[in-house]
Design a protein around this motif. Structure first.
Motif, PDB file in Angstrom:
ATOM      1  N   ILE A 145      46.306  29.184 -16.925  1.00  0.00           N
ATOM      2  CA  ILE A 145      47.258  30.280 -16.690  1.00  0.00           C
ATOM      3  C   ILE A 145      47.494  31.071 -17.966  1.00  0.00           C
ATOM      4  CG2 ILE A 145      49.668  30.779 -16.108  1.00  0.00           C
ATOM      5  CD1 ILE A 145      49.469  28.418 -14.105  1.00  0.00           C
ATOM      6  N   LYS A 146      47.588  30.373 -19.105  1.00  0.00           N
ATOM      7  CA  LYS A 146      47.768  31.075 -20.376  1.00  0.00           C
ATOM      8  C   LYS A 146      46.590  32.010 -20.660  1.00  0.00           C
ATOM      9  CE  LYS A 146      50.783  28.385 -23.403  1.00  0.00           C
ATOM     10  NZ  LYS A 146      50.822  27.640 -24.693  1.00  0.00           N
ATOM     11  N   SER A 147      45.382  31.556 -20.365  1.00  0.00           N
ATOM     12  CA  SER A 147      44.195  32.384 -20.606  1.00  0.00           C
ATOM     13  C   SER A 147      44.284  33.703 -19.854  1.00  0.00           C
ATOM     14  CB  SER A 147      42.926  31.628 -20.188  1.00  0.00           C
ATOM     15  OG  SER A 147      42.737  30.471 -20.954  1.00  0.00           O
ATOM     16  N   ILE A 148      44.741  33.622 -18.607  1.00  0.00           N
ATOM     17  CA  ILE A 148      44.824  34.829 -17.786  1.00  0.00           C
ATOM     18  C   ILE A 148      45.989  35.712 -18.215  1.00  0.00           C
ATOM     19  CG2 ILE A 148      45.204  35.692 -15.442  1.00  0.00           C
ATOM     20  CD1 ILE A 148      43.755  33.218 -14.400  1.00  0.00           C
ATOM     21  N   ILE A 149      47.167  35.110 -18.345  1.00  0.00           N
ATOM     22  CA  ILE A 149      48.387  35.889 -18.585  1.00  0.00           C
ATOM     23  C   ILE A 149      48.442  36.451 -19.999  1.00  0.00           C
ATOM     24  CG2 ILE A 149      50.912  35.803 -18.640  1.00  0.00           C
ATOM     25  CD1 ILE A 149      49.701  35.689 -15.851  1.00  0.00           C
ATOM     26  N   ARG A 150      48.014  35.669 -20.991  1.00  0.00           N
ATOM     27  CA  ARG A 150      48.196  36.088 -22.386  1.00  0.00           C
ATOM     28  C   ARG A 150      46.960  36.760 -22.994  1.00  0.00           C
ATOM     29  NH1 ARG A 150      52.355  32.009 -25.449  1.00  0.00           N
ATOM     30  NH2 ARG A 150      53.508  31.332 -23.605  1.00  0.00           N
ATOM     31  N   ILE A 151      45.804  36.577 -22.357  1.00  0.00           N
ATOM     32  CA  ILE A 151      44.587  37.141 -22.958  1.00  0.00           C
ATOM     33  C   ILE A 151      43.948  38.168 -22.031  1.00  0.00           C
ATOM     34  CG2 ILE A 151      42.276  36.625 -23.829  1.00  0.00           C
ATOM     35  CD1 ILE A 151      43.298  33.899 -24.712  1.00  0.00           C
ATOM     36  N   PHE A 152      43.465  37.728 -20.883  1.00  0.00           N
ATOM     37  CA  PHE A 152      42.608  38.589 -20.076  1.00  0.00           C
ATOM     38  C   PHE A 152      43.346  39.727 -19.369  1.00  0.00           C
ATOM     39  CE2 PHE A 152      40.038  34.614 -20.221  1.00  0.00           C
ATOM     40  CZ  PHE A 152      39.001  35.143 -20.955  1.00  0.00           C
ATOM     41  N   LEU A 153      44.503  39.447 -18.770  1.00  0.00           N
ATOM     42  CA  LEU A 153      45.214  40.515 -18.054  1.00  0.00           C
ATOM     43  C   LEU A 153      45.661  41.652 -18.972  1.00  0.00           C
ATOM     44  CD1 LEU A 153      47.395  38.865 -15.250  1.00  0.00           C
ATOM     45  CD2 LEU A 153      45.644  40.620 -14.990  1.00  0.00           C
ATOM     46  N   TYR A 200      45.186  34.913 -32.879  1.00  0.00           N
ATOM     47  CA  TYR A 200      45.950  35.086 -31.636  1.00  0.00           C
ATOM     48  C   TYR A 200      45.567  34.013 -30.613  1.00  0.00           C
ATOM     49  CZ  TYR A 200      47.814  37.124 -27.363  1.00  0.00           C
ATOM     50  OH  TYR A 200      48.487  37.305 -26.187  1.00  0.00           O
ATOM     51  N   MET A 201      44.273  33.738 -30.473  1.00  0.00           N
ATOM     52  CA  MET A 201      43.848  32.721 -29.510  1.00  0.00           C
ATOM     53  C   MET A 201      44.341  31.340 -29.928  1.00  0.00           C
ATOM     54  SD  MET A 201      40.073  33.900 -28.146  1.00  0.00           S
ATOM     55  CE  MET A 201      39.257  33.890 -29.738  1.00  0.00           C
ATOM     56  N   TYR A 202      44.431  31.088 -31.229  1.00  0.00           N
ATOM     57  CA  TYR A 202      44.997  29.817 -31.677  1.00  0.00           C
ATOM     58  C   TYR A 202      46.450  29.698 -31.236  1.00  0.00           C
ATOM     59  CZ  TYR A 202      47.062  26.324 -34.731  1.00  0.00           C
ATOM     60  OH  TYR A 202      47.770  25.237 -35.199  1.00  0.00           O
ATOM     61  N   HIS A 203      47.214  30.782 -31.396  1.00  0.00           N
ATOM     62  CA  HIS A 203      48.625  30.746 -30.985  1.00  0.00           C
ATOM     63  C   HIS A 203      48.764  30.530 -29.480  1.00  0.00           C
ATOM     64  CE1 HIS A 203      50.085  31.519 -34.910  1.00  0.00           C
ATOM     65  NE2 HIS A 203      49.716  32.788 -34.982  1.00  0.00           N
ATOM     66  N   VAL A 204      47.804  31.054 -28.714  1.00  0.00           N
ATOM     67  CA  VAL A 204      47.852  30.877 -27.261  1.00  0.00           C
ATOM     68  C   VAL A 204      47.636  29.416 -26.884  1.00  0.00           C
ATOM     69  CG1 VAL A 204      46.666  31.417 -25.090  1.00  0.00           C
ATOM     70  CG2 VAL A 204      47.156  33.246 -26.724  1.00  0.00           C
ATOM     71  N   PHE A 205      46.654  28.759 -27.517  1.00  0.00           N
ATOM     72  CA  PHE A 205      46.243  27.422 -27.080  1.00  0.00           C
ATOM     73  C   PHE A 205      46.786  26.273 -27.919  1.00  0.00           C
ATOM     74  CE2 PHE A 205      42.612  30.096 -25.523  1.00  0.00           C
ATOM     75  CZ  PHE A 205      42.878  29.917 -24.169  1.00  0.00           C
ATOM     76  N   SER A 206      47.449  26.566 -29.027  1.00  0.00           N
ATOM     77  CA  SER A 206      47.961  25.470 -29.866  1.00  0.00           C
ATOM     78  C   SER A 206      49.155  24.777 -29.238  1.00  0.00           C
ATOM     79  CB  SER A 206      48.350  26.016 -31.242  1.00  0.00           C
ATOM     80  OG  SER A 206      49.462  26.895 -31.135  1.00  0.00           O
ATOM     81  N   ASN A 207      49.797  25.444 -28.262  1.00  0.00           N
ATOM     82  CA  ASN A 207      51.015  24.929 -27.613  1.00  0.00           C
ATOM     83  C   ASN A 207      52.165  24.751 -28.598  1.00  0.00           C
ATOM     84  OD1 ASN A 207      49.712  24.871 -25.121  1.00  0.00           O
ATOM     85  ND2 ASN A 207      49.003  22.764 -25.401  1.00  0.00           N
ATOM     86  N   GLU A 208      52.097  25.453 -29.698  1.00  0.00           N
ATOM     87  CA  GLU A 208      53.203  25.474 -30.655  1.00  0.00           C
ATOM     88  C   GLU A 208      54.018  26.740 -30.415  1.00  0.00           C
ATOM     89  OE1 GLU A 208      51.208  25.454 -34.378  1.00  0.00           O
ATOM     90  OE2 GLU A 208      50.484  23.385 -34.183  1.00  0.00           O
ATOM     91  N   GLY A 250      44.951  11.432 -30.682  1.00  0.00           N
ATOM     92  CA  GLY A 250      46.008  10.814 -29.897  1.00  0.00           C
ATOM     93  C   GLY A 250      46.918  11.767 -29.160  1.00  0.00           C
ATOM     94  N   GLU A 251      46.660  13.078 -29.204  1.00  0.00           N
ATOM     95  CA  GLU A 251      47.536  14.040 -28.536  1.00  0.00           C
ATOM     96  C   GLU A 251      47.019  14.444 -27.161  1.00  0.00           C
ATOM     97  OE1 GLU A 251      48.635  17.378 -30.904  1.00  0.00           O
ATOM     98  OE2 GLU A 251      48.877  16.199 -32.729  1.00  0.00           O
ATOM     99  N   GLY A 252      45.915  13.854 -26.732  1.00  0.00           N
ATOM    100  CA  GLY A 252      45.372  14.198 -25.429  1.00  0.00           C
ATOM    101  C   GLY A 252      44.614  15.505 -25.455  1.00  0.00           C
ATOM    102  N   MET A 253      44.126  15.918 -24.274  1.00  0.00           N
ATOM    103  CA  MET A 253      43.302  17.110 -24.162  1.00  0.00           C
ATOM    104  C   MET A 253      44.106  18.346 -23.814  1.00  0.00           C
ATOM    105  SD  MET A 253      40.448  15.554 -24.757  1.00  0.00           S
ATOM    106  CE  MET A 253      39.133  16.690 -24.364  1.00  0.00           C
ATOM    107  N   GLY A 254      45.404  18.165 -23.538  1.00  0.00           N
ATOM    108  CA  GLY A 254      46.213  19.282 -23.076  1.00  0.00           C
ATOM    109  C   GLY A 254      46.325  19.248 -21.562  1.00  0.00           C
ATOM    110  N   ASN A 255      46.842  20.322 -20.980  1.00  0.00           N
ATOM    111  CA  ASN A 255      47.013  20.420 -19.531  1.00  0.00           C
ATOM    112  C   ASN A 255      46.155  21.575 -19.011  1.00  0.00           C
ATOM    113  OD1 ASN A 255      48.398  21.556 -16.982  1.00  0.00           O
ATOM    114  ND2 ASN A 255      49.406  19.571 -17.247  1.00  0.00           N
ATOM    115  N   PHE A 256      45.237  21.282 -18.108  1.00  0.00           N
ATOM    116  CA  PHE A 256      44.310  22.320 -17.646  1.00  0.00           C
ATOM    117  C   PHE A 256      45.031  23.511 -17.053  1.00  0.00           C
ATOM    118  CE2 PHE A 256      42.119  24.315 -14.058  1.00  0.00           C
ATOM    119  CZ  PHE A 256      41.055  24.890 -14.742  1.00  0.00           C
ATOM    120  N   PHE A 257      46.029  23.257 -16.189  1.00  0.00           N
ATOM    121  CA  PHE A 257      46.690  24.367 -15.504  1.00  0.00           C
ATOM    122  C   PHE A 257      47.445  25.256 -16.484  1.00  0.00           C
ATOM    123  CE2 PHE A 257      46.422  20.865 -12.391  1.00  0.00           C
ATOM    124  CZ  PHE A 257      45.571  21.479 -11.481  1.00  0.00           C
ATOM    125  N   GLN A 258      48.013  24.662 -17.505  1.00  0.00           N
ATOM    126  CA  GLN A 258      48.683  25.448 -18.533  1.00  0.00           C
ATOM    127  C   GLN A 258      47.677  26.310 -19.299  1.00  0.00           C
ATOM    128  OE1 GLN A 258      50.507  23.197 -21.727  1.00  0.00           O
ATOM    129  NE2 GLN A 258      52.049  24.766 -22.067  1.00  0.00           N
TER     130      GLN A 258
END
Length: 558
Positions: A171-179, A23-31, A160-168
């Protein structure tokens, strides 16, 4: 019976690792995945309100600056709240404003996911600050850690895909996991008799006829995110030993699993990022072997009991029950102690100051190593740091350029890793020495001798590892302790995180190296053994002398 209870909790954890890690992979993979249908609309609204029109990949330096800037804003807001809490609403007990150095320590503590408390929650905070500051910080500090861990995993595995976007990620951590998890766990805890109310303090008449005030409040909601976010800060001074925070063995098991399951599942998430599940299981297995070693030391030591108590003719057949709740006993107390210091939560269901010397040593050792599951992302990052170091050492032994995840490990990466490895023992040992060299620090020690050394050492180890549990016994609410532990928590959190993100960014920019017969595989049992050996070797070289002067010396003189 106690071993059976411990075994059942371990089995439940093992069953949860794969689904939670997936589940955490699906949250952070951005796929694209099914969770987008549930949470995507809410997230888009938040992005729009925050003015985030484009969620582009960030360079690692931009990611770090976004992470730090968000934390700075939250720190300023929280400091103002604490300094003015006595004049704000939501204060039925009439608690006053927090003193300046204590407010500094408390804000840094909660922002760094440490939750070290030099105050008692019932009298030190108001209902408003318990919710608007403490609970808010528990969500945001945990989300910050998860976001950085996600960026680190992307950097190591996706060229070469970068580190991602911190704000994304934040927010995903809070909305999809912790809340959602915190909401469900809060309801369960309320059903298990944990209070959740805004009623003022209740005056009762005791059996002896005297009056006593019982502090209530929104406890269940804080307990849920306190453990899910590996925060550990207690609503009450007694933390999870308090019957309102942790009333029964059922709530005890739930709190253990809540603070353990996500850190334990992150290695599996990393395996999915790396497209190599074996890699994730090897990291997890290495952590679990180390955990079981320290758990065994804690349980056996507490079950054996204190020979000084036995020499007095006291029946100690149950083991060392000093400082422990009868409703939990030795088994659940030892497991809670091992998990809270491994997962750097800091929540306690027994007083660690009353642990036997070797039991206290085990709790101290887990924080000193800071790789056994760890808090939100930190444990995984530190263990992967040791994995890179292990590959480098093996490469030197065979005269081959070391490689990890298909990238060559060179001088730049090793310099950054050296900083991350050395800063942790420095932040523990240097302030400990300073405390004993100055009367500001030494005057706070209430137990002279070997145990007093362990008290001071534990305080700084807990701060540097962003754990937050205390050995107690220290009169630590003064300017010296508030400032020194505050700085240790700050540097313990941010220096290693920034250094390791730089390592991931450096490896991410390199061209992949083809796998050959000479490549050291990092997804087999041999590498797992190498990894455990490297962690224990580095830990022994840095901390063994002071461990001998503290808990080992106390044990030998009992």
């Amino acid at each position: 019976m106690e071993l059976l209870q411990i075994g059942i909790v371990l089995v439940i954890l093992l069953l949860l690792v794969k689904p939670v890690g997936t589940y955490m992979y699906h949250v952070f993979s951005n796929e694209p995945n099914r969770t987008d249908r549930i949470f995507g609309g809410t997230e888009k609204l938040i992005y729009r309100l925050a003015g985030l029109k484009k969620l582009e990949n960030m360079r690692w330096t931009t990611y770090v600056m976004s992470f730090l800037a968000t934390n700075v804003v939250l720190v300023v807001i929280s400091y103002v709240l604490l300094r003015l809490q006595g004049m704000l609403p939501g204060n039925p007990a009439g608690n006053g404003n927090m003193e300046a150095s204590l407010a500094f320590n408390t804000v840094i503590s909660f922002m760094t996911n440490t939750n070290l408390q030099h105050y008692s929650g019932e009298s030190g905070l108001t209902y408003l600050t318990q919710m608007a500051f403490v609970t808010m910080m528990m969500f945001t500090s945990a989300a910050s850690g998860f976001a950085v861990a996600a960026a680190f995993m992307r950097g190591l595995t996706r060229r070469g895909e970068g580190m991602g976007n911190f704000f994304q990620d934040f927010i995903k951590s809070i909305i999809r996991i912790f809340l959602p998890l915190a909401f469900v766990l809060t309801l369960v805890l309320v059903g298990l008799k944990v209070p959740q109310t805004l009623q003022p303090t209740v005056d009762i008449t005791t059996l002896s006829g005297t009056q006593q005030q019982i502090a209530l409040g929104p406890i269940a909601s804080m307990e849920s995110i306190k453990h899910l976010g590996t925060n550990g800060g207690g609503y009450a001074g007694a933390n999870s030993a308090h019957p309102f925070e942790n009333p029964s063995p059922w709530t005890n098991v739930l709190e253990i699993l809540a603070m353990w399951v996500m850190p334990a599942s992150l290695p599996y998430t990393f395996g999915l990022f790396a497209r190599n599940r074996k890699q994730g299981w090897i990291i997890f297995s290495s952590m679990m072997v180390l955990f079981l070693i320290f758990l065994s030391i804690t349980y056996v030591s507490e079950k054996t009991g204190n020979p000084l108590i036995q020499a007095l003719g006291v029946d100690a057949s149950q083991g060392s029950m000093e400082g422990k709740e009868v409703r939990f006993g030795i088994g659940q107390s030892a497991l809670f102690t091992a998990v809270t210091t491994a997962a750097t939560t800091g929540s306690v269901n027994n007083m660690h100051d009353t642990l036997t010397p070797l039991g206290g040593m085990a709790a101290l050792g887990e924080m000193m190593l800071n790789v056994i599951f760890g808090g939100k992302g930190v444990g995984l990052m530190n263990m992967l740091m040791y994995a890179i170091l292990g590959v480098f050492i093996c490469g030197l032994m065979v005269g081959r350029t070391p490689e990890f995840m298909g990238r060559k490990i060179e001088g730049k990466e090793m310099k950054l890793i050296a900083i991350a490895i050395l800063v942790h023992p420095f932040l523990i040992l240097a302030p400990t020495a300073l405390a004993f060299m100055s009367h500001w620090g030494y005057d706070a020690v209430t137990n002279p001798g070997y145990h007093g050394l362990t008290q001071v050492l534990y305080e700084y180890a807990s701060s540097a590892a962003n754990n937050g549990s205390g050995f107690e016994g220290l009169a630590d609410n003064n300017v010296f302790w508030n400032l020194t532990t505050g700085m240790v928590m700050f540097f313990g959190r941010y220096v290693s995180m920034i250094a390791l993100l730089a390592v991931a960014a450096s490896l991410n920019a390199k061209a992949p190296t083809p796998v050959t017969t000479g490549t050291l595989r990092t997804d087999n049992k041999l590498f797992g053994a190498i990894l455990i050996g490297v962690v224990l070797l580095i830990g022994a070289l840095t901390f063994l002398p002071v461990i001998v002067l503290g808990p080992v010396a106390e044990f030998l003189t009992m």
